[in-house]
Design an enzyme around this catalytic site. Structure first.
Site, PDB file in Angstrom:
ATOM      1  N   LYS A 289     -42.589  -0.406  25.377  1.00 11.07           N
ATOM      2  CA  LYS A 289     -42.058   1.309  24.060  1.00 11.07           C
ATOM      3  C   LYS A 289     -43.970   1.311  23.446  1.00 11.07           C
ATOM      4  O   LYS A 289     -43.319   2.861  23.355  1.00 11.07           O
ATOM      5  CB  LYS A 289     -41.306   1.121  23.030  1.00 11.07           C
ATOM      6  CG  LYS A 289     -39.466   0.894  23.930  1.00 11.07           C
ATOM      7  CD  LYS A 289     -38.880   0.527  22.813  1.00 11.07           C
ATOM      8  CE  LYS A 289     -37.947  -0.188  22.881  1.00 11.07           C
ATOM      9  NZ  LYS A 289     -36.574  -0.351  22.234  1.00 11.07           N
ATOM     10  N   ASP A 325     -33.242   6.000  19.988  1.00 11.67           N
ATOM     11  CA  ASP A 325     -33.161   4.794  18.866  1.00 11.67           C
ATOM     12  C   ASP A 325     -32.367   4.409  18.129  1.00 11.67           C
ATOM     13  O   ASP A 325     -31.621   4.507  16.784  1.00 11.67           O
ATOM     14  CB  ASP A 325     -33.876   3.402  18.998  1.00 11.67           C
ATOM     15  CG  ASP A 325     -33.553   2.510  20.400  1.00 11.67           C
ATOM     16  OD1 ASP A 325     -32.749   2.434  20.809  1.00 11.67           O
ATOM     17  OD2 ASP A 325     -34.837   1.755  20.584  1.00 11.67           O
TER      18      ASP A 325
HETATM   19  P1  NAP Z   1     -37.364  -8.755  19.364  1.00 10.82           P
HETATM   20  O1  NAP Z   1     -38.916  -7.183  19.080  1.00 10.82           O
HETATM   21  O2  NAP Z   1     -37.779  -9.463  20.259  1.00 10.82           O
HETATM   22  O3  NAP Z   1     -37.027  -9.381  18.162  1.00 10.82           O
HETATM   23  C1  NAP Z   1     -36.309 -10.638  17.517  1.00 10.82           C
HETATM   24  C2  NAP Z   1     -35.750 -10.956  16.178  1.00 10.82           C
HETATM   25  O4  NAP Z   1     -34.887 -11.615  16.378  1.00 10.82           O
HETATM   26  C3  NAP Z   1     -37.020 -11.025  15.371  1.00 10.82           C
HETATM   27  O5  NAP Z   1     -37.545 -10.360  14.126  1.00 10.82           O
HETATM   28  C4  NAP Z   1     -37.340 -12.593  15.687  1.00 10.82           C
HETATM   29  O6  NAP Z   1     -37.769 -13.235  14.526  1.00 10.82           O
HETATM   30  C5  NAP Z   1     -35.255 -13.293  15.627  1.00 10.82           C
HETATM   31  N1  NAP Z   1     -35.112 -13.754  16.230  1.00 10.82           N
HETATM   32  C6  NAP Z   1     -34.483 -14.263  17.793  1.00 10.82           C
HETATM   33  N2  NAP Z   1     -34.347 -15.800  17.978  1.00 10.82           N
HETATM   34  C7  NAP Z   1     -34.075 -15.833  15.891  1.00 10.82           C
HETATM   35  C8  NAP Z   1     -33.852 -17.298  15.860  1.00 10.82           C
HETATM   36  N3  NAP Z   1     -33.229 -18.098  16.748  1.00 10.82           N
HETATM   37  N4  NAP Z   1     -33.632 -17.134  14.280  1.00 10.82           N
HETATM   38  C9  NAP Z   1     -34.119 -16.843  13.410  1.00 10.82           C
HETATM   39  N5  NAP Z   1     -34.815 -15.067  14.409  1.00 10.82           N
HETATM   40  C10 NAP Z   1     -34.183 -15.185  15.551  1.00 10.82           C
HETATM   41  O7  NAP Z   1     -35.832  -7.596  19.747  1.00 10.82           O
HETATM   42  P2  NAP Z   1     -35.463  -6.450  19.322  1.00 10.82           P
HETATM   43  O8  NAP Z   1     -35.771  -5.357  20.358  1.00 10.82           O
HETATM   44  O9  NAP Z   1     -35.284  -6.637  17.371  1.00 10.82           O
HETATM   45  O10 NAP Z   1     -33.591  -7.043  19.492  1.00 10.82           O
HETATM   46  C11 NAP Z   1     -33.029  -7.882  18.469  1.00 10.82           C
HETATM   47  C12 NAP Z   1     -31.828  -7.969  19.140  1.00 10.82           C
HETATM   48  O11 NAP Z   1     -31.154  -6.329  18.623  1.00 10.82           O
HETATM   49  C13 NAP Z   1     -31.524  -8.016  20.144  1.00 10.82           C
HETATM   50  O12 NAP Z   1     -30.346  -8.677  20.116  1.00 10.82           O
HETATM   51  C14 NAP Z   1     -31.286  -6.404  20.659  1.00 10.82           C
HETATM   52  O13 NAP Z   1     -30.148  -6.542  21.825  1.00 10.82           O
HETATM   53  C15 NAP Z   1     -30.390  -6.003  20.111  1.00 10.82           C
HETATM   54  N6  NAP Z   1     -31.179  -4.075  20.133  1.00 10.82           N
HETATM   55  C16 NAP Z   1     -29.292  -3.669  20.150  1.00 10.82           C
HETATM   56  C17 NAP Z   1     -29.970  -2.189  20.333  1.00 10.82           C
HETATM   57  C18 NAP Z   1     -28.324  -0.975  20.175  1.00 10.82           C
HETATM   58  O14 NAP Z   1     -28.595   0.083  20.892  1.00 10.82           O
HETATM   59  N7  NAP Z   1     -27.471  -1.944  20.258  1.00 10.82           N
HETATM   60  C19 NAP Z   1     -30.826  -1.515  20.451  1.00 10.82           C
HETATM   61  C20 NAP Z   1     -31.999  -2.456  20.419  1.00 10.82           C
HETATM   62  C21 NAP Z   1     -32.115  -4.045  20.115  1.00 10.82           C
HETATM   63  P3  NAP Z   1     -39.309 -13.549  14.753  1.00 10.82           P
HETATM   64  O15 NAP Z   1     -40.299 -12.454  14.168  1.00 10.82           O
HETATM   65  O16 NAP Z   1     -39.511 -15.085  14.152  1.00 10.82           O
HETATM   66  O17 NAP Z   1     -39.981 -14.691  16.518  1.00 10.82           O
END
Ligand code: NAP
Length: 498
Positions: A289, A325
């Site tokens: 992105k 988004d």
């Molecule tokens: P990302 O950039 O990889 O960020 C992951 C986040 O989750 C970080 O804040 C990370 O914390 C945290 N995390 C991961 N494992 C964890 C754990 N075991 N305990 C506590 N915190 C944890 O991913 P993202 O793109 O933001 O996506 C996050 C979620 O949103 C995913 O499930 C994705 O599928 C969903 N999402 C949904 C949509 C939709 O259209 N519905 C759109 C975008 C994303 P750290 O910083 O400490 O690693």
């Protein structure tokens, strides 16, 4: 028209005959892989003759030696003899490897020769000269199947088809996940055929797509030289639902367009290959992105501020980056707040758990709209950095209880399939009347949402967000209303199958 050809890789003639009797209607041609049959000598010759006779569709007979990725380990003379027999028995084509074509000699007059070259390690630089050698060796059809090491390699395959498919029937394919586009787009570039599998697990080469997906999801038989190309740029990309959603939307509106999964390491290289080849729109996701933003001719103001694009619209060759988004997430949240009668938004406190890409989009969408934002994250420094950018509060996960939010948002991946029994928020924080929004959409109702519902909260699922951002992308590209019901149904079906 480019045919859809299914290789049969059964170990018995009965197994192959059964497949031939029950072929799906979307198949145009059959490849009998004699090298998979566990028989030899006269019985093998008899089996092949019977299979050819009983197949209503055009037949290719292939007897691939181990050195070219096949299963044949017997004497070379027997291998070639079998191909000569297949030609005499009425096969429409036999496939003979470029390095063996000289030894094959004459075959029965009406049978065509597919002269093939395979490379399972790489895409060599000299595809054109390999094609020329095959032509000079008397090929009726030239087949070149090479391993794609990156999306860049697919460019060489398209160039080959563009240069030669009109004058010499040519099958040119990139194997592997990066090569999927060369299989689906064979009809766009005038390929003679493309190979498909009967179902998952029945592939004869890496990257083959099941025939139902090929025909129904990608609309393979409708793809033609003017079909517009869309896709998702990601890595990994295999589990993306976007191809199913957007192709269903294109089919529903009867558009001449196809949407592909592009596994990409280098977005710049990708654009150089696909932009001149009717590329019209892209979804962009992890990890591209930010990089993609830098490659745009124009970017909307919001994406510029966030530093990320998830949508590329290509018009007259110019690349316009935007971010669907943010608006989709804010809309989903506002709808839930209205349902909970939590208004005005400007007086509410939002606890946003997570500091990755999803959190970033939500935080930028909500800042200035809600009264207070607290960003909580496992890695506190990431929460601190994002909060500092926006002038909002932050804390670690252990300190979330210090706040009394009206809205709690999970923007972490905690609770996502397959670890569906965990929640990032202690249930003691969930109070009746609150709004709880989970960005996770697989499953649709996460553990957090179940607990929130039990506590009397109004819940909103990432499912709505996911469908809305996809619908907004579709509308950006096509200037038409997205068929949201169809798109939502596809996501539900895919999720219930996971
Ligand atoms: P990302 O950039 O990889 O960020 C992951 C986040 O989750 C970080 O804040 C990370 O914390 C945290 N995390 C991961 N494992 C964890 C754990 N075991 N305990 C506590 N915190 C944890 O991913 P993202 O793109 O933001 O996506 C996050 C979620 O949103 C995913 O499930 C994705 O599928 C969903 N999402 C949904 C949509 C939709 O259209 N519905 C759109 C975008 C994303 P750290 O910083 O400490 O690693």
């Amino acid at each position: 028209m480019t045919d859809l050809c299914v290789p049969l890789i059964e170990e018995t003639a009965e197994g192959m005959a059964g497949r031939i009797q029950n072929l799906p209607p979307n198949i145009d041609m059959v490849e009998i892989r004699a090298d998979y049959l566990k028989v030899s000598g006269e019985s093998l010759r008899g089996d092949i003759a019977g299979l050819i006779r009983n197949c209503a569709l055009p037949v290719i007979v292939t007897n691939r030696p181990e050195r070219e990725g096949g299963c044949w380990t017997g004497p070379e003379n027997d291998r070639l003899d079998l191909l000569r027999t297949a030609a005499t028995e009425g096969a429409d084509y036999i496939d003979i490897e470029l390095d063996s074509v000289g030894e094959l000699g004459e075959i029965s007059g009406s049978c065509g020769r597919i002269v093939s070259y395979h490379n399972f390690d790489e895409t060599p630089d000299d595809l054109m000269s390999i094609h020329q050698k095959a032509r000079r060796a008397g090929a009726d059809v030239v087949k070149i199947a090479v391993q794609a090491r990156s999306i860049k390699d697919t460019g060489a395959v398209f160039t080959l088809l563009e240069k030669h498919a009109q004058e010499t029937p040519t099958i040119a394919l990139s194997m592997g996940e990066e090569g999927i586009a060369t299989r689906v787009l064979a009809g766009k570039f005038g390929g003679f055929l493309t190979f498909t599998s009967l179902k998952r697990g029945k592939e004869s080469a890496r990257g083959q797509i099941p025939c139902d997906d090929m025909a129904e999801m990608y609309g393979f038989h409708e793809i033609n030289p003017s079909t517009e190309v869309y896709g998702v740029v990601a890595n990994p990309v295999a589990h993306s639902m976007s191809p199913a959603i957007h192709n269903a939307a294109f089919r529903k509106l009867g558009m001449d367009a196809v949407y592909l999964p592009f596994r990409v390491d280098n977005p710049g290289e990708f654009l150089a290959i696909y932009r001149p080849r009717d590329l019209r729109g892209l979804s962009v996701t992890i990890p591209h992105k930010q990089t993609m933003l830098g490659l745009m001719d124009e970017v909307d103001e919001l994406s510029e501020r966030i530093g990320a694009v998830n949508t590329v619209d290509i018009r007259d060759g110019r690349l316009y980056g935007s971010n669907t988004d943010v608006a989709a997430a804010v809309n989903a949240l506002e709808a839930a707040a209205r349902e909970a009668e939590l208004t005005p938004l400007s007086e509410l406190c939002v606890l946003l758990v997570g500091a990755g890409g999803a959190s970033r989009a939500l935080a930028y969408g909500l800042v200035g709209r809600v009264g207070e934002i607290v960003i909580a994250n496992r890695t506190v420094q990431r929460a601190k950095n994002l909060a500092a950018e926006l002038g909002v509060h932050h804390c670690g996960l252990d300190d979330m209880g210090d706040y009394s939010p009206d809205i709690i948002i999970n923007a972490t991946s905690v609770g996502m399939h397959p670890d569906t029994q965990i929640s990032p928020v202690p249930s003691s924080m969930l109070q009746s009347g609150m709004v709880v929004f989970d960005a996770v959409y697989n499953p649709i109702k996460t553990r957090l949402l179940e607990q929130a519902e039990e506590a009397g909260c109004i819940i909103a699922s990432g499912f709505e967000w996911f469908v809305s951002q996809a619908a907004a992308q579709f509308e950006t590209w096509t200037d038409r209303d997205a068929p949201r019901d169809v798109m939502a149904r596809v996501v539900r079906e895919r999720l219930s199958g996971s």
